[in-house]
Write a protein that holds these residues in place. Structure first.
Motif, PDB file in Angstrom:
ATOM      1  N   GLU A  62      14.903   2.257  -6.918  1.00  0.00           N
ATOM      2  CA  GLU A  62      13.545   1.931  -7.368  1.00  0.00           C
ATOM      3  C   GLU A  62      12.592   1.699  -6.204  1.00  0.00           C
ATOM      4  O   GLU A  62      11.380   1.643  -6.394  1.00  0.00           O
ATOM      5  CB  GLU A  62      13.577   0.666  -8.238  1.00  0.00           C
ATOM      6  N   ALA A  63      13.113   1.552  -5.009  1.00  0.00           N
ATOM      7  CA  ALA A  63      12.273   1.255  -3.845  1.00  0.00           C
ATOM      8  C   ALA A  63      11.303   2.395  -3.572  1.00  0.00           C
ATOM      9  O   ALA A  63      11.599   3.564  -3.818  1.00  0.00           O
ATOM     10  CB  ALA A  63      13.149   1.007  -2.618  1.00  0.00           C
ATOM     11  N   VAL A  64      10.140   2.030  -3.065  1.00  0.00           N
ATOM     12  CA  VAL A  64       9.115   3.000  -2.685  1.00  0.00           C
ATOM     13  C   VAL A  64       8.912   2.876  -1.184  1.00  0.00           C
ATOM     14  O   VAL A  64       8.808   1.770  -0.652  1.00  0.00           O
ATOM     15  CB  VAL A  64       7.786   2.694  -3.423  1.00  0.00           C
ATOM     16  N   SER A  65       8.852   4.007  -0.502  1.00  0.00           N
ATOM     17  CA  SER A  65       8.659   3.963   0.949  1.00  0.00           C
ATOM     18  C   SER A  65       7.259   3.446   1.278  1.00  0.00           C
ATOM     19  O   SER A  65       6.337   3.519   0.448  1.00  0.00           O
ATOM     20  CB  SER A  65       8.843   5.356   1.557  1.00  0.00           C
ATOM     21  N   LEU A  66       7.097   2.959   2.488  1.00  0.00           N
ATOM     22  CA  LEU A  66       5.792   2.486   2.925  1.00  0.00           C
ATOM     23  C   LEU A  66       4.772   3.613   2.855  1.00  0.00           C
ATOM     24  O   LEU A  66       3.647   3.419   2.385  1.00  0.00           O
ATOM     25  CB  LEU A  66       5.875   1.921   4.344  1.00  0.00           C
ATOM     26  N   ASP A  67       5.153   4.806   3.298  1.00  0.00           N
ATOM     27  CA  ASP A  67       4.222   5.942   3.258  1.00  0.00           C
ATOM     28  C   ASP A  67       3.777   6.247   1.832  1.00  0.00           C
ATOM     29  O   ASP A  67       2.596   6.494   1.579  1.00  0.00           O
ATOM     30  CB  ASP A  67       4.860   7.189   3.880  1.00  0.00           C
ATOM     31  N   ALA A  68       4.724   6.213   0.892  1.00  0.00           N
ATOM     32  CA  ALA A  68       4.381   6.480  -0.506  1.00  0.00           C
ATOM     33  C   ALA A  68       3.459   5.387  -1.053  1.00  0.00           C
ATOM     34  O   ALA A  68       2.506   5.683  -1.781  1.00  0.00           O
ATOM     35  CB  ALA A  68       5.642   6.589  -1.358  1.00  0.00           C
ATOM     36  N   GLU A  74      -4.324   4.611  -1.164  1.00  0.00           N
ATOM     37  CA  GLU A  74      -5.448   5.473  -0.785  1.00  0.00           C
ATOM     38  C   GLU A  74      -5.968   6.264  -1.980  1.00  0.00           C
ATOM     39  O   GLU A  74      -7.174   6.389  -2.178  1.00  0.00           O
ATOM     40  CB  GLU A  74      -5.048   6.403   0.352  1.00  0.00           C
ATOM     41  N   ARG A  75      -5.058   6.786  -2.802  1.00  0.00           N
ATOM     42  CA  ARG A  75      -5.475   7.534  -4.007  1.00  0.00           C
ATOM     43  C   ARG A  75      -6.241   6.625  -4.960  1.00  0.00           C
ATOM     44  O   ARG A  75      -7.241   7.021  -5.548  1.00  0.00           O
ATOM     45  CB  ARG A  75      -4.265   8.144  -4.712  1.00  0.00           C
ATOM     46  N   SER A  76      -5.766   5.402  -5.121  1.00  0.00           N
ATOM     47  CA  SER A  76      -6.413   4.486  -6.070  1.00  0.00           C
ATOM     48  C   SER A  76      -7.802   4.046  -5.596  1.00  0.00           C
ATOM     49  O   SER A  76      -8.648   3.703  -6.403  1.00  0.00           O
ATOM     50  CB  SER A  76      -5.541   3.254  -6.324  1.00  0.00           C
ATOM     51  N   LEU A  77      -8.018   4.091  -4.288  1.00  0.00           N
ATOM     52  CA  LEU A  77      -9.319   3.704  -3.741  1.00  0.00           C
ATOM     53  C   LEU A  77     -10.310   4.860  -3.732  1.00  0.00           C
ATOM     54  O   LEU A  77     -11.483   4.672  -3.441  1.00  0.00           O
ATOM     55  CB  LEU A  77      -9.155   3.132  -2.333  1.00  0.00           C
ATOM     56  N   GLY A  78      -9.777   6.040  -4.007  1.00  0.00           N
ATOM     57  CA  GLY A  78     -10.565   7.167  -4.226  1.00  0.00           C
ATOM     58  C   GLY A  78     -11.141   8.044  -3.268  1.00  0.00           C
ATOM     59  O   GLY A  78     -12.044   8.702  -3.232  1.00  0.00           O
TER      60      GLY A  78
END
Length: 78
Positions: A62-68, A74-78
């Motif tokens: 379930e872990a997400v990498s730092l890059d991901a 960044e995507r959420s900030l648009g």
């Protein structure tokens, strides 16, 4: 050592105050990296760290990498 008040700091320009904050943060980060046992953690933070650690132990996939994670921010900030 000379005492500096908040009033003294407010006479600095915005750029100087930003630089001061960056310098202070860098000094905190360097000390924390050198001596992590001295970083204060309150009880709620300790419980959250333990909860996250246990969740990761139970399901490391379930872990997400730092890059991901950064990409998602960044995507959420648009």
């Amino acid at each position: 050592m000379q005492t500096i008040t908040v009033s003294d700091l407010l006479h600095l320009s915005i750029a100087e105050r930003i630089q001061l904050v960056e310098d202070l943060w860098d000094s905190v980060a360097a000390e924390a990296a050198a001596r992590p046992e001295r970083v204060p953690v309150n009880e709620a933070q300790r419980r959250e760290l333990l909860r996250r650690s246990e969740a990761h132990r139970r399901n490391p996939a379930e872990a997400v990498s730092l890059d991901a994670a950064l990409d998602e921010i960044e995507r959420s900030l648009g």
